[in-house]
Write a protein that holds these residues in place. Structure first.
Motif, PDB file in Angstrom:
ATOM      1  N   LYS A 157       5.516 -21.009  18.611  1.00  0.00           N
ATOM      2  CA  LYS A 157       4.776 -22.257  18.559  1.00  0.00           C
ATOM      3  C   LYS A 157       3.903 -22.305  17.310  1.00  0.00           C
ATOM      4  CE  LYS A 157       2.751 -23.743  22.380  1.00  0.00           C
ATOM      5  NZ  LYS A 157       1.730 -24.052  23.406  1.00  0.00           N
ATOM      6  N   GLY A 158       3.823 -23.502  16.703  1.00  0.00           N
ATOM      7  CA  GLY A 158       2.899 -23.724  15.604  1.00  0.00           C
ATOM      8  C   GLY A 158       3.552 -23.745  14.255  1.00  0.00           C
ATOM      9  N   GLY A 159       2.724 -23.699  13.252  1.00  0.00           N
ATOM     10  CA  GLY A 159       3.155 -23.796  11.874  1.00  0.00           C
ATOM     11  C   GLY A 159       2.334 -24.853  11.182  1.00  0.00           C
ATOM     12  N   GLN A 160       2.728 -25.180   9.979  1.00  0.00           N
ATOM     13  CA  GLN A 160       2.053 -26.258   9.268  1.00  0.00           C
ATOM     14  C   GLN A 160       3.038 -26.953   8.351  1.00  0.00           C
ATOM     15  OE1 GLN A 160      -1.113 -24.072   7.350  1.00  0.00           O
ATOM     16  NE2 GLN A 160      -0.151 -24.309   5.363  1.00  0.00           N
ATOM     17  N   GLU A 182      -3.257 -31.950  11.326  1.00  0.00           N
ATOM     18  CA  GLU A 182      -1.844 -31.835  11.002  1.00  0.00           C
ATOM     19  C   GLU A 182      -1.576 -30.842   9.890  1.00  0.00           C
ATOM     20  OE1 GLU A 182       0.086 -35.582  10.494  1.00  0.00           O
ATOM     21  OE2 GLU A 182      -0.831 -36.383  12.306  1.00  0.00           O
ATOM     22  N   THR A 183      -2.579 -30.507   9.117  1.00  0.00           N
ATOM     23  CA  THR A 183      -2.350 -29.611   8.004  1.00  0.00           C
ATOM     24  C   THR A 183      -3.013 -28.256   8.181  1.00  0.00           C
ATOM     25  OG1 THR A 183      -4.220 -30.530   6.829  1.00  0.00           O
ATOM     26  CG2 THR A 183      -2.042 -31.466   6.338  1.00  0.00           C
ATOM     27  N   SER A 184      -3.715 -28.049   9.308  1.00  0.00           N
ATOM     28  CA  SER A 184      -4.372 -26.760   9.511  1.00  0.00           C
ATOM     29  C   SER A 184      -3.375 -25.752  10.052  1.00  0.00           C
ATOM     30  CB  SER A 184      -5.540 -26.909  10.482  1.00  0.00           C
ATOM     31  OG  SER A 184      -5.074 -27.210  11.770  1.00  0.00           O
ATOM     32  N   GLN A 185      -3.711 -24.514   9.859  1.00  0.00           N
ATOM     33  CA  GLN A 185      -2.817 -23.437  10.297  1.00  0.00           C
ATOM     34  C   GLN A 185      -3.167 -23.016  11.695  1.00  0.00           C
ATOM     35  OE1 GLN A 185      -2.853 -20.337   7.443  1.00  0.00           O
ATOM     36  NE2 GLN A 185      -0.672 -20.077   7.590  1.00  0.00           N
TER      37      GLN A 185
END
Length: 186
Positions: A157-160, A182-185
């Motif tokens: 799960k996750g990413g950027q 939307e742009t945070s890690q």
């Protein structure tokens, strides 16, 4: 304070009052919780809490402040819901043209936003909203990673969003709000 419907006010230079209202229902009445603490926890005012301090609690002003907070939160929630509805429509429209970089960037943006906001089962919810199977959306996110639009590992799960995805989004959704979510890690 257990309520999310709360107000904090200064009572002169020495005290702070925190008031909470019930989570549900009308706010016509006063708060259900009241907590008075020193402004500086390391230096308690001489004499402690007095009746003069308690009489300075302005319940009307606190209720008016709570109403403003709730109205602002409601406006933000409506704008957010409208934006999310438009986002899903843009994703569907882009998908109708095929698995393009534009579609993958839009999908990745929605996915990252949902993960970072703490939404439970973001891929499953995206699949439902878009009207595609879970496996299809998982495959499209894998492709977005493979094509360099989304960072992270498939199956995790996750990413950027990558700069490439951000550039595509700036081009196809020029007036989109720039959200740090939307742009945070993750």
């Amino acid at each position: 304070m257990t309520s999310n419907r709360h107000v904090e006010m200064d009572l002169g230079p020495d005290w702070i009052v925190r008031m909470a209202w019930p989570e549900e229902g009308d706010i016509q009445g006063g708060p259900i919780e009241l907590l008075v603490t020193p402004s500086d926890p390391q230096a308690y005012p001489a004499g402690g809490i007095s009746s003069t301090v308690l009489r300075s609690v302005d319940f009307r002003a606190a209720t008016a402040q709570l109403r403003r907070q709730l109205a602002s939160a409601d406006r933000w929630r409506r704008r957010s819901d409208e934006y999310e509805t438009g986002r899903i429509e843009r994703i569907r429209d882009a998908l109708a043209k095929g698995i393009t970089p534009e579609y993958l960037a839009l999908l990745s943006s929605a996915y990252v936003s949902r993960v970072n906001s703490g939404q439970a089962k973001p891929v499953e919810r995206l699949a439902e909203d878009i009207g595609k199977s879970l496996q299809t959306i998982r495959g499209h996110l894998w492709r977005a990673r493979k094509d360099g639009l989304l960072t992270g590992s498939a199956g995790r799960k996750g990413g950027q969003l990558t700069p490439q995805a951000s550039a595509i989004l700036s081009r196809i959704v020029p007036n989109a709000p720039q959200s740090p979510i939307e742009t945070s890690q993750t």
